[in-house]
Design an enzyme around this catalytic site. Structure first.
Site, short mmCIF file in Angstrom:
data_model
loop_
_atom_site.label_atom_id
_atom_site.label_comp_id
_atom_site.label_asym_id
_atom_site.label_seq_id
_atom_site.Cartn_x
_atom_site.Cartn_y
_atom_site.Cartn_z
N GLY A 18 59.89 22.76 62.02
CA GLY A 18 59.30 24.03 61.57
C GLY A 18 60.30 24.91 60.86
O GLY A 18 60.46 26.08 61.17
N ALA A 19 60.95 24.32 59.84
CA ALA A 19 62.05 25.06 59.19
C ALA A 19 61.68 25.55 57.79
O ALA A 19 62.55 26.01 57.05
CB ALA A 19 63.30 24.18 59.12
N VAL A 70 54.53 17.90 64.35
CA VAL A 70 55.30 17.55 65.55
C VAL A 70 54.42 17.11 66.73
O VAL A 70 54.91 16.49 67.66
CB VAL A 70 56.25 18.69 66.00
CG1 VAL A 70 57.34 18.94 64.99
CG2 VAL A 70 55.49 19.96 66.37
N TYR A 162 50.03 31.33 75.56
CA TYR A 162 51.22 31.03 74.76
C TYR A 162 52.45 31.07 75.66
O TYR A 162 53.29 30.15 75.64
CB TYR A 162 51.34 32.06 73.63
CG TYR A 162 52.67 32.10 72.92
CD1 TYR A 162 53.03 31.07 72.04
CD2 TYR A 162 53.55 33.17 73.09
CE1 TYR A 162 54.25 31.11 71.37
CE2 TYR A 162 54.76 33.22 72.42
CZ TYR A 162 55.11 32.19 71.57
OH TYR A 162 56.31 32.23 70.91
N ALA A 163 52.53 32.10 76.50
CA ALA A 163 53.66 32.23 77.43
C ALA A 163 53.75 31.01 78.33
O ALA A 163 54.85 30.51 78.64
CB ALA A 163 53.51 33.50 78.27
N LYS A 166 55.42 28.16 76.63
CA LYS A 166 56.86 28.38 76.49
C LYS A 166 57.57 28.27 77.85
O LYS A 166 58.72 27.82 77.91
CB LYS A 166 57.11 29.74 75.83
CG LYS A 166 56.60 29.82 74.38
CD LYS A 166 57.36 28.86 73.47
CE LYS A 166 57.00 29.04 72.01
NZ LYS A 166 57.88 28.25 71.12
#
Ligand code: NAP
Length: 264
Positions: A18-19, A70, A162-163, A166
């Site tokens: 993701g760059a 990914v 989302y948390a 992560k």
């Protein structure tokens, strides 16, 4: 130790997922500036990724841009094979690709959440599984996972699931560090706070964005929001060949956020 023998940056090859923009782009630039050859991964924004790779080459570095979702393990294996063939054996991996889908208990959509988890969590697992065998063989590796301070308890509305993705990365990071440590491979995470990127600007008018910056700045001890370069500095520190005694750690880079959930 194998890690110390490979002291310089100039014989390093890095993959940054993701760059093509945002934090990943800043990390790719920083690793390239330190002398690493960089594989710039992207999902959809080919032109942006190729622009970045060209910019690195024009500055005297080595870089390629490679598409891969990914969440697709085979695509990630192909990406790693291409990076290895064109740049050399991969010694640094930064798993950065990810996104935040906002939802509450009421608006939770299992399919959409499954896709977020497939990118944020499985994406990191696929990438680590793809590079680990080569790193083990050479007795050297630096793996940096881009998590979020949401994982350790910030409380912005809508970021619950989302948390959770992560937070999952943080326990995986520690467990992978245990599995890989004896092979000279370190695994660490950066937990960014609120960083201004395309994603945090998305959908906001100029006024709304200014109000958001003010609000998020006030939540920090340093009184500002973050820049992609703030995260790139931390990622490069963890990815440095010299950081061989530093593993299983989370480096929180959030300007000293003061709105973590309390308990007890
Ligand atoms: P961004 O500006 O939205 O950029 C996301 C990058 O990830 C893009 O390069 C995108 O590629 C790539 N990507 C998305 N889905 C992908 C997939 N399935 N496969 C491969 N690449 C994919 O995001 P950002 O704000 O820089 O965030 C980067 C990371 O930092 C994320 O993991 C995010 O959760 C984390 N983070 C960000 C913040 C923040 O405030 N910005 C805070 C904490 C953590 P394309 O351009 O090709 O689509």
């Amino acid at each position: 130790m194998a890690g110390e023998r490979k002291a310089g940056w100039s014989d390093q090859v890095a993959i940054v997922t993701g760059a093509s923009r945002g934090i990943g782009r800043a990390i790719a630039r920083e690793l390239a500036a330190r002398g690493a050859a960089v594989c710039v991964n992207y999902a959809t924004q080919k032109a942006a990724a190729e622009r970045l790779a060209a910019e690195i080459r024009e500055a005297g570095g080595r870089a390629i841009a490679v598409a891969a979702d990914v969440a697709d393990a085979e695509a990630v294996a192909r990406l790693t094979a291409q990076a290895t063939a064109e740049l050399g054996p991969v010694g640094i991996l930064v798993t950065n690709a990810g996104f935040a889908l906002l939802a509450t208990l009421e608006s939770y959509d299992p399919q959409a959440m499954a896709r977020m988890r497939a990118v944020n969590v499985d994406g990191a697992i696929h990438a680590i599984r793809a590079v680990a065998p080569g790193m083990r063989e050479r007795g050297f590796g630096r793996i940096v996972i881009i998590a979020s301070n949401a994982a350790i308890g910030t409380a912005l509305p809508g970021t619950t699931f989302y948390a959770a993705t992560k937070a999952e990365l943080l326990i995986l990071m520690r467990r992978f560090a245990m599995e890989l440590g004896r092979s000279g491979i370190t695994v660490n995470a950066v937990a960014p706070g609120w960083i201004v990127t395309e994603r945090t600007r998305a959908g906001l008018s100029e006024d709304a964005f200014a109000a958001r910056i003010k609000e998020m700045s006030e939540r920090t001890m340093v009184g500002r929001t973050g820049l992609p370069q703030d995260i790139a500095n931390a990622a490069a520190f963890l990815a440095a060949p010299q950081s061989s005694f530093l593993t299983a750690q989370v480096l929180t880079v959030d300007g000293g956020r003061m709105d973590y959930i309390g308990h007890g």
